[in-house]
Design an enzyme around this catalytic site. Structure first.
Site, PDB file in Angstrom:
ATOM      1  N   HIS A  51     -44.272  53.906  -3.026  1.00 19.82           N
ATOM      2  CA  HIS A  51     -45.446  53.475  -4.472  1.00 19.82           C
ATOM      3  C   HIS A  51     -45.516  54.406  -4.742  1.00 19.82           C
ATOM      4  CE1 HIS A  51     -45.476  49.459  -4.129  1.00 19.82           C
ATOM      5  NE2 HIS A  51     -46.009  49.172  -2.334  1.00 19.82           N
ATOM      6  N   HIS A  98     -43.136  53.043   3.097  1.00 22.03           N
ATOM      7  CA  HIS A  98     -43.115  52.209   2.080  1.00 22.03           C
ATOM      8  C   HIS A  98     -44.760  52.798   0.993  1.00 22.03           C
ATOM      9  CE1 HIS A  98     -43.669  47.696   0.308  1.00 22.03           C
ATOM     10  NE2 HIS A  98     -44.891  48.278   0.433  1.00 22.03           N
ATOM     11  N   GLU A  99     -45.363  52.438   1.383  1.00 19.71           N
ATOM     12  CA  GLU A  99     -46.698  53.088   0.279  1.00 19.71           C
ATOM     13  C   GLU A  99     -46.945  54.229   0.181  1.00 19.71           C
ATOM     14  OE1 GLU A  99     -48.883  51.105  -0.105  1.00 19.71           O
ATOM     15  OE2 GLU A  99     -48.046  49.761   1.869  1.00 19.71           O
TER      16      GLU A  99
HETATM   17 ZN   LIG Z   1     -45.751  47.896  -0.618  1.00 19.90          ZN
END
Ligand SMILES: [Zn+2]
Ligand SMILES: *[C@@H]1O[C@H](CO)[C@@H](O)[C@H](O)[C@H]1NC(C)=O
Ligand SMILES: *[C@@H]1O[C@H](CO)[C@@H](O)[C@H](O)[C@H]1NC(C)=O
Length: 597
Positions: free
Chosen positions: A406, A402-403
Site C-alpha cells: 500500500h 500486502h500492507e
Molecule cells: Zn489492504
C-alpha cells in the site's frame, strides 16, 4: 628501512612520558590481530593486523610538532610527529587524511616504503591545544620486505580470484604493502571483488610477486534473523535463520542505520522501525553482531514466551526486504520511498516505516497509512482471533507484504502525495496490487500455482478472499464486468489481482522465470519483466486510475522500457479477463490490438 629495535625504543620513550591508559593486548590471544573468515567451504582466509601500541595522555603533553599544527597544518605536524616518535625518516610516513574536529586535530598515517603505502601498518595521532593527547601505531620492521615493482599483473590472476571469491572485479585496485605475521612484508595488488546478488564485497590482497591470495577485507557487516523466509507464506512452511539479507544497492549500510558509525542493535534502522506498543519498545538483538535469534512458538499465544520478539523481528525482516526488493525495481529515494536518510539521492527523507506489531487497536486485520513523502508510513499489524491459540499477522508474510505495498502504490501513483488512490475503484486496485505483490514474492519456479491470501491467520484454506488467484476461470471466474456488482475495495481488488495473476503467468510462460529475481532486477525473464512493468506503471498512471487506465499504463511501461516487446502478451492477458481494447464502464471486451491478433 628501519629496525624494529629502534622503533620499540621510540615507543618506550613515549610510554615513559605518558601517564595513562595503554589499551592492553595479549599476543597469545589472536582476536586483536587476526580474523579468520570462511569465504566458502573451499576457502578460509586468515587476515593479519600487526599489534597496535596506543597511548593516551590525559590533558596532553607538550610537543614541538603538536605546537606546529596551527601554523603548518595537520599533515605536516602529524607526519613529523610520527616520524620523530618512531625514529624514522618522514618519507616512511604516508599521510592518509586528517581533520580539525570540535575537540582535537586528528591525523591518520600509513607506513610507506618506496612511496608505496602499507595496508595494515598505520598510525594515528591527536593534538589538542598544542599538545599531543593520543598516539597509536602498528608500524612494522622492514628488514624483510619484497621489491616494490610487481612481477605479476592483475590480469594474470583476476579470473582465478573472482572464482575463489565468487564475485566480479569492479575495477577498484591499488598497489600496497602488507605486513605478514612471519615478519615479512609482501607487495600486494589490492582488488575489490563484489557479488551484488549474494551481497558480498571483499578487498582481496594478492601477492604481486607470487599471485597468492594473502588477506581479505570484508566490507559487509553481517546480521542474522530467525524468520519465515520471504519466499514462504507462514510458520507452517518453516522458520529459518537468514544471514545478511540486506541488499547493499538498496540499503548501503544494512538495515540498522545510516552510516557505519550509526548502527542500532535493535529492530530499528533507516527503512523501518518495528516495535510493540511504542517506538521505544523495539526488540534488541539476542546476541552481539546484530543477531536476532528468537524462535516463534505457534503452540502458545502471540504474547507468550519469545513470541513478541520473534514477531517483531519477522515484521522488521519482511518490511526491510520489501524496501530493498522494490528499490531494485525502481521504488527509490527519488521515487518517494520510505527512508530516514535518503543519502542525498533525491526525494524527502525522515519517513521510514513505523511498524507496530501486535497492535492492540483492532483484531483480525492490518493496515497501512501513507502520508506524503517526507512523513513516515504507519503500518499496524493486529492479532487474529479465529484460532486457539490466536495467531499473529506479523508471522504470515503475505500480510505485511500486502500492507507495505500500500505504501508503494500510494507513493508512486501521482508523485508521492499519498492522495491518488482515493476513489473506490483506485482504492480497490490498491488492494489488488498489494495481493499481487504478496503473491509475486512467494514465487519459486516457472510453475504458477493458485494463490490464497491469509490462510494461516484465519485457520482456513479459503483464506480471506472470495477466490484463490488462478489462471483457471473455474477456480476464479472474476473478470472486469464483475466489478459492476461489487462496491467494496477488497472485492474490487480481487478482480485486479486476479487479472495481474494472469498477466504474470503469461509473461512467465512466454519469457521464463529467474530464481534470483529478489536480488537482481536485470534480466529478460518474465517474472522480472512483470515487476518492472508493475512499478513503472504505478509511476506512469494518472491520479485515481481506473482498471482501463492502469492497463494502458502497463502497455506504455512496456513501450518505455522494452520498446513494446511484451505488449501483445500483456494485452492478451488483460483481454482474457475482459480488459480488452474496448473495455469500458465495467463492460467486458476481449479484443486485442490488430497487431496482436
Ligand atoms: Zn489492504
Ligand atoms: C541514525 O540512524 C537512524 C536510523 O537508523 C536515523 O533515524 C538517525 O537520524 C541517524 N542519526 C544520525 C546522527 O545520523
Ligand atoms: C542478473 O541476472 C541476469 C539475467 O538473469 C544475469 O545476466 C546477470 O549476470 C545477473 N547479475 C548478477 C550480478 O548476478
Amino acid at each position: 628501512m628501519f629496525s624494529f629495535g629502534k622503533m620499540l625504543n621510540a615507543v618506550v620513550l613515549a610510554l615513559a612520558c605518558s601517564t595513562v591508559n595503554a589499551i592492553p593486548w595479549d599476543a597469545t590471544v589472536k582476536y586483536s590481530t587476526h580474523r579468520t573468515r570462511e569465504i566458502s567451504p573451499a576457502l578460509t582466509v586468515e587476515s593479519y593486523h600487526p599489534p597496535t601500541t596506543y597511548k593516551t595522555f590525559g590533558k596532553g603533553v607538550d610537543n614541538a610538532h603538536a605546537a606546529r599544527v596551527k601554523r603548518d597544518g595537520i599533515e605536516a605536524a602529524s607526519t613529523a610527529f610520527v616520524a620523530s616518535e618512531l625514529g624514522v625518516d618522514e618519507s616512511l610516513v604516508s599521510f592518509k587524511s586528517g581533520y580539525e574536529g570540535d575537540s582535537a586535530h586528528y591525523g591518520y598515517m600509513r607506513q610507506a616504503h618506496d612511496n608505496i603505502p602499507f595496508v595494515n601498518a598505520v598510525a594515528n595521532v591527536a593534538f589538542k591545544d598544542d599538545k599531543v593527547v593520543s598516539f597509536g601505531s602498528s608500524f612494522v620492521p622492514t628488514d624483510n620486505i619484497a621489491p616494490s615493482t610487481p612481477t605479476i599483473e592483475i590480469v594474470s590472476f583476476i579470473s582465478d580470484i573472482e572464482a575463489q571469491l565468487d564475485g566480479q572485479f569492479n575495477d577498484y585496485s591499488s598497489l600496497e604493502y602488507l605486513a605478514k605475521e612471519d615478519g615479512t612484508v609482501a607487495l600486494v595488488h589490492v582488488v575489490q571483488i563484489r557479488n551484488e546478488e549474494a551481497n558480498t564485497w571483499y578487498e582481496a590482497m594478492v601477492d604481486a610477486h607470487t599471485g597468492e591470495l594473502v588477506s581479505i577485507t570484508d566490507f559487509v557487516a553481517k546480521a542474522s534473523y530467525t524468520v519465515i523466509p520471504l519466499s514462504k507464506q507462514d510458520p507452517t512452511d518453516g522458520i529459518e535463520t537468514i544471514s545478511n539479507p540486506a541488499l547493499t544497492a538498496a540499503s548501503p549500510y544494512g538495515w540498522h542505520g545510516t552510516s557505519s558509525s550509526n548502527l542500532s542493535t535493535d529492530t530499528s534502522g533507516n527503512n523501518v522501525i518495528a516495535y510493540k506498543g511504542s517506538t521505544s519498545s523495539t526488540t534488541k538483538q539476542s546476541s552481539t553482531g546484530q543477531v536476532f535469534n528468537y524462535k516463534y512458538d505457534t503452540s502458545v499465544s502471540p504474547t507468550s514466551g519469545k513470541n513478541v520478539q520473534a514477531a517483531t523481528v519477522n515484521a522488521f525482516y519482511v518490511m526491510n526486504s520489501l524496501h530493498d526488493i522494490s528499490y531494485l525495481y525502481g521504488f527509490t529515494e527519488a521515487a518517494y520511498n520510505f527512508q530516514s536518510s535518503n543519502f542525498g539521492k533525491g526525494g524527502a527523507g525522515n519517513d521510514r516505516v513505523l511498524m507496530s506489531v501486535q497492535d492492540s487497536t483492532y483484531t483480525n486485520n492490518a493496515d497501512f497509512a501513507t502520508p506524503p513523502d517526507g512523513q513516515s508510513g504507519q503500518c499496524r499489524m493486529f492479532i487474529w482471533t479465529y484460532t486457539n491459540p490466536r495467531r499473529d499477522g506479523d508471522l504470515e508474510n503475505d500480510i505485511p507484504v500486502h500492507e507495505g505495498t500500500h505504501g508503494i502504490s500510494n507513493r508512486l501513483t501521482g508523485g508521492g502525495t499519498g492522495r491518488c488512490l482515493q476513489t473506490t475503484e483506485a482504492g480497490g486496485m490498491g488492494e489488488g496490487w498489494s495481493d499481487a505483490m504478496a503473491e509475486w514474492t512467494e514465487q519459486t519456479s516457472s510453475t504458477v500455482p493458485d494463490f490464497t491470501m491469509g490462510t494461516w491467520v484465519t485457520g482456513s484454506s479459503a483464506g480471506i478472499r472470495t477466490h484463490p488467484y488462478s489462471t483457471s476461470t473455474r477456480t476464479n471466474p472474476l473478470r472486469y464486468s464483475s466489478i459492476k456488482s461489487l462496491n467494496e475495495v477488497h472485492d474490487i481488488g480481487e478482480v485486479w489481482a486476479n487479472t495481474l495473476h494472469n498477466v504474470y503467468a503469461a509473461l512467465v510462460s512466454e519469457y521464463g522465470f529467474a530464481a534470483d529475481y529478489k536480488t537482481n532486477a536485470s534480466g529478460d525473464e518474465g517474472n522480472k519483466v512483470y515487476m518492472h512493468l508493475f512499478i513503472d506503471s504505478l509511476a506512469l498512471q494518472p491520479c485515481n486510475p481506473t482498471l482501463p487506465t492502469a492497463r494502458d499504463a502497463w502497455i506504455q511501461a512496456d513501450e518505455n522500457r522494452y520498446g513494446g516487446e511484451h505488449v501483445c502478451t500483456v494485452w492478451k492477458a488483460f483481454a482474457s479477463r475482459g480488459l480488452g481494447v474496448n473495455a469500458k464502464s465495467y463492460t467486458d471486451d476481449t479484443t486485442v490490438p490488430a497487431e496482436c491478433r
